[in-house]
Design a protein around this motif. Structure first.
Motif, short mmCIF file in Angstrom:
data_model
loop_
_atom_site.label_atom_id
_atom_site.label_comp_id
_atom_site.label_asym_id
_atom_site.label_seq_id
_atom_site.Cartn_x
_atom_site.Cartn_y
_atom_site.Cartn_z
N CYS A 90 40.85 44.67 36.70
CA CYS A 90 40.23 45.58 37.68
C CYS A 90 40.32 45.03 39.09
CB CYS A 90 38.77 45.82 37.30
SG CYS A 90 37.67 44.43 37.68
N GLY A 91 40.47 43.70 39.23
CA GLY A 91 40.56 43.10 40.56
C GLY A 91 39.23 42.92 41.26
N ARG A 92 38.13 43.35 40.64
CA ARG A 92 36.84 43.34 41.35
C ARG A 92 35.75 42.58 40.61
NH1 ARG A 92 38.49 49.10 42.31
NH2 ARG A 92 37.86 49.77 40.25
N CYS A 93 35.89 42.36 39.31
CA CYS A 93 34.78 41.76 38.55
C CYS A 93 34.70 40.26 38.86
CB CYS A 93 34.97 41.99 37.04
SG CYS A 93 36.33 41.04 36.34
N CYS A 96 37.96 38.43 37.67
CA CYS A 96 39.13 38.73 38.51
C CYS A 96 39.01 38.02 39.86
CB CYS A 96 39.29 40.23 38.72
SG CYS A 96 39.92 41.10 37.27
N CYS A 104 39.57 39.76 32.58
CA CYS A 104 38.84 40.83 33.28
C CYS A 104 37.69 41.34 32.41
CB CYS A 104 39.78 41.97 33.64
SG CYS A 104 38.94 43.37 34.41
N HIS A 105 36.54 41.56 33.05
CA HIS A 105 35.35 41.97 32.33
C HIS A 105 35.20 43.48 32.27
CE1 HIS A 105 31.95 40.29 30.34
NE2 HIS A 105 31.05 40.88 31.09
N GLU A 106 36.03 44.20 33.00
CA GLU A 106 35.87 45.64 33.14
C GLU A 106 36.90 46.46 32.36
OE1 GLU A 106 33.44 47.30 34.68
OE2 GLU A 106 32.52 45.36 35.05
#
Ligand SMILES: NC(=O)c1ccc[n+]([C@@H]2O[C@H](COP(=O)([O-])OP(=O)(O)OC[C@H]3O[C@@H](n4cnc5c(N)ncnc54)[C@H](O)[C@@H]3O)[C@@H](O)[C@H]2O)c1
Ligand SMILES: [Zn+2]
Ligand SMILES: [Zn+2]
Length: 384
Positions: A90-93, A96, A104-106
């Motif tokens: 996701c690039g945001r969690c 990431c 990634c957690h999302e």
């Protein structure tokens, strides 16, 4: 479109499936130009990964041309040629943000241990993969990376997994100048890990497998020593003996849960399924590394338990490092290495197979026929 279709253990075929559509504003649709079959696909093919659903399309190693983008995609445009990392992130969690793009957690709503991976069962998110003419790529502004001018498709497709995973195996091994590195497994990943070990300053690189043709390939491509464990009474004793009974400074497991070489592991892990596959190579790695040494694991193991000699890890003071490769983190430096000729990925490709013959390609790669190292699938629509 044509797509590989999983029908059950050791049964895959080519089928017609609907072309995927944009389901989220951050999606892109990519027309596949090259995709590969990986050792990781063999775990699915052999029916060893939980929740591998009939009807799914495998393929986490692919490159192609952006065909369509969602309304929230800003970094890509239609017509871009892209390398798509095998991890979906996701690039945001929180993970990431630490560049742990494989964690990634999302992206994977089905599990908390593993991030999402294209075409890798519902355990890894349930996304369809790239052994097809088109793929839906989620979080399209995060993973896909423009293929630089002058790089060809064959080099690019190996940057989706094989090169970063081999490189990260060597990186996690914390190799010091002059170290003796022992790699179990001379598949594409082990061969690349051996090649990359030199970049980190190794003084001696040894690769161990049971397939003579792969050992011969590794000798040439990775410029390393290569030995067949079928000729050894005990691979651990062999490693100790050749290191003045000290043990290797670092060992890399590039085999994973379908290792051969130990009857007990094979029966309990691969036949009776009392453990998540056979941990033979990991066993050998732990037992043949020196006291205080590092074992780096990139070979894939399942979510459930394996029989490993944890007592030896404690008593020898071993550091174990392991992960799915963080492809996006490594791409900038590995693209440089390919452009500068330091790594030549496409030399690993031994077979170029039309996508229509995907079933034959699986059989050949799985059964190590025709001296196969790495097969690449080419869809009929792969014209530029
Ligand atoms: N961590 C990651 O991000 C990542 C990425 C890609 C692949 N992988 C994993 O890496 C492993 C290797 O991938 P590959 O594409 O090279 O697979 P591969 O199946 O082509 O190669 C595995 C090799 O291991 C050999 N082998 C079997 N038992 C052995 C033993 N006891 N000791 C030494 N060698 C043994 C086999 O003969 C084979 O040549 C697989 O488990 C794959 O799932 C992990
Ligand atoms: Zn792979
Ligand atoms: Zn994330």
């Amino acid at each position: 479109m044509l797509a590989m279709n999983y029908r059950g253990p050791k049964r895959v075929r080519i089928d017609q499936k609907p072309i995927p559509e944009i389901l989220h504003p951050e999606d892109a649709i990519v027309r596949v130009v090259r995709s590969c079959i990986c050792g990781s696909d063999l775990h699915l093919y052999n029916g060893n990964v939980p929740d591998t659903r009939v009807g799914s399309t495998f393929g986490h190693e692919f490159v192609g041309i952006v065909e369509e983008i969602g309304s929230d995609v800003h970094k890509l445009k239609v017509g871009d040629k892209v390398i798509v990392p095998f991890n979906i992130s996701c690039g945001r969690c929180a993970f990431c943000k630490q560049e742990l793009y494989g964690n990634c957690h999302e992206s994977n709503s089905q599990a908390t241990a593993v991030g999402a991976i294209f075409g890798y069962s519902h355990t890894a998110g349930g996304y369809n993969g790239g052994q097809a003419e088109y793929v839906r790529v989620p979080y399209a502004d995060v993973g896909p990376t423009i293929i630089p001018e002058g790089m060809d498709w064959d080099d690019a497709v190996l940057l989706t997994d094989v090169v970063p995973t081999g490189y990260q195996a060597a990186e996690m091994a914390g190799i010091q100048k002059g170290d003796t590195v022992v790699i179990f497994g001379a598949g594409p990943i082990g061969i690349m890990a051996a090649r990359c070990s030199w970049l980190f300053g190794a003084g001696r690189v040894i690769i161990i497998d049971k397939e003579d043709y792969r050992l011969e390939f590794a000798r040439n491509y990775s410029q390393c020593e290569a030995y067949n464990f079928m000729d050894m009474e005990d691979p651990v004793v062999f490693v100790k003996k050749t290191t003045d009974w000290m043990g290797a400074d670092v060992c890399i497991d590039a085999v994973g849960a379908e290792a051969a070489g130990n009857v007990l592991q094979t029966i309990t892990g691969r036949k009776l399924l009392l453990q998540a596959g056979s941990a033979t190579a990991l066993h050998w790695a732990i037992n043949s590394v020196k006291k205080g040494g590092i074992v780096s694991i990139v070979g894939v193991y399942g979510p459930t338990d394996n029989l490993v000699p944890i007592g030896n890890v404690v008593n020898k003071g071993i550091t174990i490092r392991a992960n799915q490769a963080s492809v996006k983190r490594l791409l900038p430096r590995l693209i440089d290495h390919v452009q500068n000729g330091i790594i030549k990925p496409k030399q690993l490709i031994t077979h170029r197979v039309p996508l229509e013959e995907v079933a034959d390609a699986y059989r050949m790669f799985s059964e190590k026929l025709d001296n196969c190292i790495k097969p690449v699938l080419i869809p009929p629509s792969a014209h530029e």
